[in-house]
Scaffold this motif. Structure first.
Motif, PDB file in Angstrom:
ATOM      1  N   GLN A 230      34.808  84.915 -60.701  1.00 25.57           N
ATOM      2  CA  GLN A 230      33.556  85.186 -61.398  1.00 25.57           C
ATOM      3  C   GLN A 230      33.370  86.629 -61.875  1.00 25.57           C
ATOM      4  O   GLN A 230      33.058  86.852 -63.057  1.00 25.57           O
ATOM      5  N   TYR A 234      32.884  87.308 -65.881  1.00 28.96           N
ATOM      6  CA  TYR A 234      31.601  87.783 -66.390  1.00 28.96           C
ATOM      7  C   TYR A 234      31.737  89.162 -67.027  1.00 28.96           C
ATOM      8  O   TYR A 234      31.068  89.467 -68.019  1.00 28.96           O
ATOM      9  N   SER A 242      29.388  85.739 -71.369  1.00 31.27           N
ATOM     10  CA  SER A 242      28.775  86.001 -70.060  1.00 31.27           C
ATOM     11  C   SER A 242      27.408  85.330 -69.955  1.00 31.27           C
ATOM     12  O   SER A 242      27.034  84.790 -68.902  1.00 31.27           O
ATOM     13  N   SER A 246      26.691  82.457 -67.091  1.00 30.24           N
ATOM     14  CA  SER A 246      25.737  82.734 -66.013  1.00 30.24           C
ATOM     15  C   SER A 246      24.385  82.088 -66.254  1.00 30.24           C
ATOM     16  O   SER A 246      23.722  81.643 -65.313  1.00 30.24           O
ATOM     17  N   LYS A 299      28.010  95.316 -65.897  1.00 27.11           N
ATOM     18  CA  LYS A 299      28.196  93.865 -65.918  1.00 27.11           C
ATOM     19  C   LYS A 299      28.611  93.333 -64.546  1.00 27.11           C
ATOM     20  O   LYS A 299      28.247  92.217 -64.171  1.00 27.11           O
ATOM     21  N   ALA A 303      26.985  90.424 -62.251  1.00 29.36           N
ATOM     22  CA  ALA A 303      27.819  89.323 -61.769  1.00 29.36           C
ATOM     23  C   ALA A 303      27.628  89.103 -60.274  1.00 29.36           C
ATOM     24  O   ALA A 303      27.429  87.963 -59.820  1.00 29.36           O
ATOM     25  N   SER A 306      24.243  87.698 -59.465  1.00 29.24           N
ATOM     26  CA  SER A 306      24.189  86.254 -59.695  1.00 29.24           C
ATOM     27  C   SER A 306      24.759  85.489 -58.500  1.00 29.24           C
ATOM     28  O   SER A 306      24.195  84.467 -58.080  1.00 29.24           O
ATOM     29  N   PHE A 352      22.249  90.636 -68.993  1.00 33.96           N
ATOM     30  CA  PHE A 352      23.521  90.832 -69.682  1.00 33.96           C
ATOM     31  C   PHE A 352      23.301  91.411 -71.087  1.00 33.96           C
ATOM     32  O   PHE A 352      24.106  92.226 -71.564  1.00 33.96           O
TER      33      PHE A 352
END
Length: 497
Positions: A230, A234, A242, A246, A299, A303, A306, A352
């Motif tokens: 992941q 991402y 991305s 997500s 980023k 990630a 998430s 994002f």
């Protein structure tokens, strides 16, 4: 009114073919127009949708035609509250994701937009399919466009490695799910969802099937320790890739847990299997948050954030499922997970996009090389903060009510588990406010700030639309809860029988 659902399914597929065929820079406007028509059609269907709690298990806009008597599988689609929520999320986010790319000039742009619409077709199919084989087919359909989007438009020096890893993980997981569904099918009358629910499986068979199907969902979510694909995927995918991954694609696995896994294999939930999944989810909460705190790549922060938030969704679902199978109908954890699924989709897409805007201003994803943007981009500063606070779960934002219900459901199962699960709220405030502070305040490069501009019309339109949902659903979350209530009651009641 089944023709409405048929239109909803076929419009992005037909639109994708048209966009693929139109090799013209204006293809982006055609793609955006199709996505907006799809969104307005979804709102129209929502306005005629009856999601009162008294209509337990009733499907609407149903389509059911035989397509293979040999394998006893039908073209069976329908929408209940849970499907409606996720179709709504998909069709709200897709036009915004397309619009977010309008300041870019991606090569092969008609292919880029055609793949996004093809993925939208697959996602709507996943969320409305009521046949196990059909569900698997659409599940695989979504993999192809996102793999191509990441592979063609991803970061040049990284894309071979991360797209290969992503494809292998998800494809292998999907094969395990297919094997599990086929075995359940052999013990039932057909691939119809209701027949799969009533399959003649003993506890040992259910345990094996549970892990086969769970593996596919664990990879897609992802759940610790199946998450190693992941962060790179991402990070190195194009921003729109991305967002799709997500914001919408991982929601297929949350849906699959509730629609397929738990009702088909309720027995293992009471045993060690249910405990293992709950523990893995809580480990993911803490692990994702701790790793996010030490990240400097914007980023990668999102990630790992998430990963942490998804862990809480799974923990809440499993806590409610265990209590239900024990004999007490409890759906709060699943309700919280569905509400949080919608909120997370809005928030993570916004984050994002904010990371992409920062990259364009600072030419770096390293937050240590940013700073001071708030004084030259006040509109961005406000909208970025609103979306970030939604992800933190501040009261009166969309992230609050889902997290609150999830934590309550975990607490009802185990106070100790709730303590660890609750760390996601504390840690998310730490890493997200650090991210915001580094980017927006402090001393930035004066040369960069002198040339930096506030939001363009496209950027403002996307972020403002997302911010409206952050506030609106924070103040009025009840419609989402009512939307999924009857569906979840039906599913969890079937687990008790």
């Amino acid at each position: 009114m089944s023709y409405l659902l048929l239109t909803l399914l076929l419009l992005p597929l037909v639109g994708s073919a048209l966009v693929f065929a139109w090799k013209n820079p204006a293809s982006k406007f055609l793609a955006l127009g199709i996505a907006f028509v799809q969104m307005f059609l979804t709102f129209y269907m929502l306005s005629n949708f009856d999601f009162k709690p008294t209509v337990d298990g009733v499907l609407q806009y149903e389509i059911n035609y035989p397509w293979s008597q040999f394998i006893k599988s039908n073209l069976h689609f329908g929408i209940d509250g849970m499907s409606m929520l996720l179709v709504l999320l998909t069709n709200i986010l897709t036009p915004l994701i397309i619009l977010s790319s309008f300041n870019e000039k991606p090569g092969y742009r008609n292919t880029f937009y055609g793949l996004i619409l093809l993925m939208q077709f697959g996602l709507v199919g996943v969320f409305t399919a009521l046949d196990g084989l059909l569900f698997y087919i659409f599940w695989e359909v979504t993999l192809i466009p996102i793999w191509l989007i990441a592979g063609i438009w991803g970061q040049e020096n990284k894309k071979i490695a991360f797209t290969t890893k992503f494809f292998v993980y998800t494809f292998v997981g999907s094969l395990f799910m297919l094997m599990g569904l086929i075995y359940v099918y052999t013990q039932s009358a057909s691939f119809a969802l209701t027949d799969l629910y009533n399959a003649n499986l003993n506890p040992s068979e259910q345990t094996v099937i549970f892990w086969f199907i769970f593996f596919a969902f664990a990879v897609k979510l992802p759940v610790f320790p199946f998450h190693s694909w992941q962060p790179d995927t991402y990070t190195y995918s194009p921003t729109q890739g991305s967002m799709l991954l997500s914001g919408i694609m991982l929601k297929m696995a949350v849906y699959g847990l509730l629609r397929y896994l738990l009702p088909i294999t309720p027995e293992p939930i009471l045993g060690i299997s249910g405990q293992i999944v709950l523990v893995l989810a809580i480990i993911g909460i803490v692990h994702g948050a701790l790793i996010a705190i030490i990240q400097n790549d914007s980023k990668r922060i999102i990630a790992y954030s998430s990963l942490s938030h998804v862990g809480l969704m799974v923990a809440g679902i499993m806590a409610s499922a265990i209590l239900t199978v024990k004999g007490t109908l409890v759906i709060e954890g699943a309700e919280g997970a569905m509400v949080q699924t919608f909120a997370h989709g809005i928030n993570v897409v916004g984050l994002f996009y904010c990371a992409d805007i920062l990259y364009k201003r600072f030419k770096s994803r390293d937050i240590r090389q940013m700073g001071g943007l708030a004084k030259v981009a006040p509109k961005f500063a406000v909208l970025f903060l609103l979306i970030l606070l939604g992800s933190v779960g501040l009261p009166l934002t969309n992230g609050f009510i889902g997290e609150f219900i999830l934590l309550k459901s975990v607490f009802d199962y185990s106070g100790l588990a709730a303590i660890f699960a609750g760390l996601t709220i504390i840690f998310s405030a730490v890493y997200l406010l650090r991210f915001y502070g580094k980017a927006m305040f402090g001393e930035g490069d004066e040369a960069i700030l002198a040339s930096a501009k506030d939001l363009s019309t496209v950027e403002f339109s996307v972020l403002a639309s997302l911010a409206v949902f952050v506030i609106l659903l924070g103040v009025f979350p009840q419609p989402l809860i009512e939307m999924v209530n009857s569906s979840l009651k039906f599913i969890f009641t079937s687990m008790m029988n």
